[in-house]
Design an enzyme around this catalytic site. Sequence first.
Site, PDB file in Angstrom:
ATOM      1  CG  ASP A  42      -2.214   0.687   1.062  1.00  0.00           C
ATOM      2  OD1 ASP A  42      -2.330   1.467   0.096  1.00  0.00           O
ATOM      3  OD2 ASP A  42      -3.127   0.471   1.877  1.00  0.00           O
ATOM      4  CG  ASP A  63      -9.689   1.968  -0.431  1.00  0.00           C
ATOM      5  OD1 ASP A  63      -9.126   0.942  -0.869  1.00  0.00           O
ATOM      6  OD2 ASP A  63      -9.215   2.652   0.494  1.00  0.00           O
TER       7      ASP A  63
END
Length: 734
Positions: free
Chosen positions: A478, A547
């Site tokens: 990430d 997301d």
Amino acid sequence: MIKVLTVVLKRLMIPVVLLCGLLQVAAQEIITVETAENALVFEVNEDSELNAIYLGEKLQYDEYSKIPAQYKQGSNYTGIYASAYTPAGSKNFLEPAVEVTHADGNMSLSLEYVSSEQKEVSPGVTETMFLLKDKVYALEVKLFYKSYEKENVIESWSLIENKAEGELQLRKFASANLYLYGNNDFWLTHYSGDWAMEMKPETSKLSHGVKVLDSKLGSRANLFQPSVFTVSLGAPATEEYGNVLIGGLEWSGNFRNEFEVDPLNNLRIISGINNYATAYTLEKGENLTTPKFWFTFSNKGKGNASRNIHRWARNHKVLDGQGSRLTLLNNWEATYFDFNEKKLKKLIGDAKKLGVDLFLLDDGWFGNTYPRNNDDAALGDWDVNRKKLPNGIGTLVETAKKNQVKFGIWIEPEMVSPDSELYHKHPEWVIKQPQREEYYFRNQLVLDLSNPEVQEFVYGVVDNLFTENPELAYIKWDCNAVIYNAYSDYLGEDQSEFYVRYVQGLYQVLEKIREKYPTVPMMLCSGGGGRVDYGALQYFTEFWPSDNTDPLERVYMQWEYSFFYPAITMAAHVTDWGDQSVKFKTDVAMMGKLGFDIVVSELEDKELEFCKQAIANYNELEDVIWHGDLYRLRSPWENNIASVMYVGEQQEEAVVFSYLVNYRYEQGNPTPVKLKGLDPDASYAVEEINVYPGAQPVFKSEIYTGDYLMKVGVNPNVKKDNPSVVLKLKRVAK
Ligand code: DGJ
């Protein structure tokens, strides 16, 4: 190889010398870079300048030299509007591709064509190199084009070398400088975005002047926009029709794309590393290789263009692009930071129950002095949180093994939380202005990857995890923060290379990881799609598009991503986002690389049964979805439904996904959807799959010829009561 060379030689009609497998060409007029369908053609003018004379569909006969005479568009005052690499500071007055300051402070540059070489670097891949030199200053540019014959993709980049005594400063150093002939009739599609709102397309006609798309964010560089774009010539291209160029930069940092409709009504495209707050210094003998810019051209619309890109990506770019992928259960939305060993072990058991290949442990497993119980601490302290996981990661890997699933883990190794031991131990590793207040993005700062010690540290995060847990099977990497207050303690007084060196440092780390761990799957994530490009995807097997996993949103988002990236790279998870049924969510996620991020124990029996059956269907269809050809059949932007189809390489199998996107009264799909890419002479059994337990199929199984399916089509019968329908096609007879 021989064929390519012969064709090129015939076209050049000039003396050639074959040397060590290389083709040395002197004093040539026309040089052609070709793929199966396209040609990019250059001409050396009477002033020895290298200009583009053609970019488009390949001509059947060698008549490229006759092209320039057909254009009567007005005066080209400099002779280099179409320069293959436009130098700044001499006679040019349009957007330059390269700008320099020589050791004596002089800022002029003029590039003269010296020679070129063309060689086959691997089967079907040819590299063309042009050597350009400044007449006055000892500076050399090598301009490269790598052409992928059957995929119809070309990559362009440069190598700039300082051969002079003193220091050379590069103030701009683009990778590509393309020239499209037209008549002020170019349409640009580009994308804006933000967290959970990636890939929002905008199409507009370009007008005279320069349109700039860029990023100044450093890391998470694509938060507001990616470097990928589409340019249509003459009229906006559709899936099937029109001339279109699709491209993007292979760079995971600041980029700059410039689109300039010039005084002759032609389009100049310049793409490269953003020179914002940046200059790159070359001492004598030093050089800089710019990142590659990739593009394809299609005269058969966007569908053909994107299939070209997908094949190229799978065959040449993405790590393990022809391989397989793991379906997974992720715990991010199921638990966020709130978990312990017991809870995770239960979830691992759920992964088995569901039938996926892997359990992925997300954020929150590390930090002790500063435990990671929220997003405001512990980044940088990659030691297992003893309170949550007293027996470490090992016991989870063991549990996974017992459950016959693999185990993967989330990391964000480029980052540091101010509340972390690392921040206090190594303040000099943190990107921040020494005399200014810190400013945070998601409560965190970015580590200085231009510093080799930091590179070693970041590499160590991954290496330690594998050393301690050799059976670790997956990494989610990430990168949530952008770079504020760009300053590297390591670079000291000269900060001008910082943004470039950050990305170079990142690639060095990834390179080293891949040397030791060449195949382990890794997901490229950046708070969603904040970092997606083919520079990074050489090290990653897949990316996290957003997301935002609301399936309706994903229908649109994945549709847009699909112009640039193949399904095998696009992770798509079933989550709690959106209030649609589990069926709708799963049907959408199956368009990409399928995963789940739900509390399996909260599923109703029928929902669980459905998911298991859908995963089994996915496993059967994975080859078609991952390696097949994609056809976008019905656009969600223009219809009540979206329809997307994948066809296996041998045209033996196919799958059609259809989703309702308009939920107004009685809106559905009244007309048949014409399929594509099938063998017209074959017969296919068409059957609905992913039928919800207890429900009746809404599509009647039938056998149709490919001819019928492509000329008449079938109606997936999508409407409010059954908003998603998946049809499987299997060849039953030739
Ligand atoms: C952002 C990612 O996009 C999410 O999937 C999740 O991994 C969180 N970070 C964790 O902090």
